[in-house]
Design an enzyme around this catalytic site. Sequence first.
Site, short mmCIF file in Angstrom:
data_model
loop_
_atom_site.label_atom_id
_atom_site.label_comp_id
_atom_site.label_asym_id
_atom_site.label_seq_id
_atom_site.Cartn_x
_atom_site.Cartn_y
_atom_site.Cartn_z
N HIS A 47 0.85 -1.21 0.00
CA HIS A 47 0.00 0.00 0.00
C HIS A 47 0.88 1.25 0.00
CE1 HIS A 47 -3.92 -2.01 1.37
NE2 HIS A 47 -3.03 -2.99 1.35
N ASP A 81 -5.66 5.84 2.12
CA ASP A 81 -5.84 4.43 1.79
C ASP A 81 -7.24 4.00 2.24
OD1 ASP A 81 -3.82 1.85 1.25
OD2 ASP A 81 -5.64 1.36 2.38
N GLN A 127 12.84 -5.21 -7.15
CA GLN A 127 11.96 -5.91 -8.09
C GLN A 127 11.77 -5.21 -9.45
OE1 GLN A 127 8.64 -8.20 -6.63
NE2 GLN A 127 7.22 -7.12 -7.96
N ASP A 134 -6.92 -9.79 -2.50
CA ASP A 134 -7.37 -9.55 -3.87
C ASP A 134 -6.64 -10.39 -4.92
OD1 ASP A 134 -5.05 -8.18 -3.18
OD2 ASP A 134 -5.36 -6.62 -4.67
N1 UDP Z 1 8.69 -5.64 -3.59
C1 UDP Z 1 10.03 -5.41 -3.86
N2 UDP Z 1 10.93 -6.33 -3.45
C2 UDP Z 1 10.60 -7.47 -2.80
C3 UDP Z 1 9.24 -7.71 -2.53
C4 UDP Z 1 8.31 -6.77 -2.94
O1 UDP Z 1 10.38 -4.38 -4.46
O2 UDP Z 1 11.48 -8.26 -2.48
C5 UDP Z 1 7.70 -4.62 -3.98
C6 UDP Z 1 7.03 -4.96 -5.28
O3 UDP Z 1 7.74 -4.41 -6.37
C7 UDP Z 1 5.65 -4.34 -5.09
C8 UDP Z 1 5.41 -4.42 -3.60
O4 UDP Z 1 6.68 -4.58 -3.00
O5 UDP Z 1 5.67 -2.99 -5.48
C9 UDP Z 1 4.54 -5.60 -3.20
O6 UDP Z 1 3.22 -5.31 -3.49
P1 UDP Z 1 2.22 -6.42 -4.04
O7 UDP Z 1 0.89 -5.74 -4.21
O8 UDP Z 1 2.75 -7.08 -5.23
O9 UDP Z 1 2.17 -7.53 -2.93
P2 UDP Z 1 2.01 -7.51 -1.33
O10 UDP Z 1 3.36 -7.32 -0.78
O11 UDP Z 1 1.08 -6.39 -0.98
O12 UDP Z 1 1.45 -8.86 -1.04
#
Ligand code: UDP
Length: 499
Positions: A29, A134, A361, A400
């Site tokens: 978020h 949010d 990432q 989601d």
């Molecule tokens: N992310 C990252 N490196 C990691 C893990 C996650 O940069 O090792 C970033 C990814 O690029 C994304 C966010 O963290 O922008 C994760 O959001 P997402 O909605 O995909 O998944 P959540 O973490 O909320 O389950």
Amino acid sequence: NGRGTASDAGGGANVKAHFVFIPLMFQGHLIPAVDTALLLATHGALVSIVVTPSNTGRIRPAVDFARKSGLPVRLVELPLDLAAEGLPDGADDVEKVPSDLWTNYFRALARLREPLERHFHAAGAPYPTCVVADFCHPWAKELAANLAVPRLSFFSMCAFCLLCQHNVERFNAYDGVADDNEPVVVPGLEKRVEVSRAQAPGFFRGTPGFEMFADDVEQALVEADGIVTNSFLEMEPEYVAGYAEARSMKVWTVGPVSLFHQRKATLASRGNTAAIGADECLRWLDGKEPGSVMYVSFGSIAQAEPKQVVELGLGLEASGHPFIWVVKNADQHGEDVTEFLRELEGRVAGRGLLIRGWAPQVLILSHAAVGGFVTHCGWNSTMEAITAGLPVVAWPHFADQFLNAKFAVEVLGIGVDVGVMEPLMYRMDQKEIVVGRDVVEKAVRSVLDGGDEGEERRRRARALAAKAKAAVEEGGSSHGNLLDLIKSFEVDAGCFAST
Ligand code: UDP
């Protein structure tokens, strides 16, 4: 009344729109909210980003870079009153919230309202023209009302997911369904999409202790002055229009917001300090053929059982393709897994790169050597795959993610599903292995090779990426929506002047 003007803020004399962003402090978020705030600043708005101390370090590199580039960005750091809600020290970092104290955490967040009101009423603070909160902060309704400014609900979700979720709720699609895993058809869509209550329960629905909170979240959404989300119109025009109509609300799609970052330095530290140097990572990728590497990561929250970790590793090894695998909490899976990972690294040396911890990432996904993404389908990751023009192996876990997986596989046609039907909640699930090594191997081969079907998926993914990039460029839909947001929420410079 002590109110200053937005233009008092040091953001330049012409700044008349001042957005106060209140992200939820989970990385999925926080990251897109900060990117959206910085994009608005790029177009001339003043933005204030509210953050709690443990999270400041995660966003500071991006904010500092933006400020050095002259963008009008403020950080409003406020501590959570943890003691008042019986939370331990440091629990403003969501990784440190004890699993039985989540309702306390959300109550502690609501306590931010008063200090925020004080902050913005204080002499010298620039007065907001709009709160962007949010959707998990229902208390922002009262904040905006007390500040007498409009409020937008912020999502990093596709409109397809938002509309499906809204439709199953407003048409009571789960009524009379005895089994939470029984699929129902999402009402009100032209396309036939099936989903179960377990896969898409609705925001905070069915979570013990969150019954009233779920109602508050919905009510705050109903009363919002609009919605801002990290998607783009050309990807899903019918769903953006459908959701705006269903909610009778304006929906500003402003994504892909990750495209704010165009430099290695901020990309490499987006969201956290990476466990691998950007240069090391890029050097490794430079040595690989274009489109040959599978990137494997499950976001910031999802956790795998130790046996599933091993199974996934064996599947990647058997695929024969190069891979980058982000192993979260690698040291917490026990001796056997540690040993397995070490041996695997030896066997796949040069072909498989393990990142133990946070990965850069978007930097990785942007490299030409990457050809696919095994993802949990968190919306940010899905959107980042789309932005990079990559097909996905869809492996949803919870929240989601099931709807996002359906969107990628069934609507956009850019993914292969691994066939998970039931959610895995953190570490509370019973099954040790959900996806077998053979399924992993087949899905990876299918996405990176996959004959005509594979080629067709890659073609669709590339076409979407081109549309995504065009959306944020001048004349594009997201670019236009950012400008429209600023225009919609700017005020005459004298409007809030002290009286
Ligand atoms: N992310 C990252 N490196 C990691 C893990 C996650 O940069 O090792 C970033 C990814 O690029 C994304 C966010 O963290 O922008 C994760 O959001 P997402 O909605 O995909 O998944 P959540 O973490 O909320 O389950």
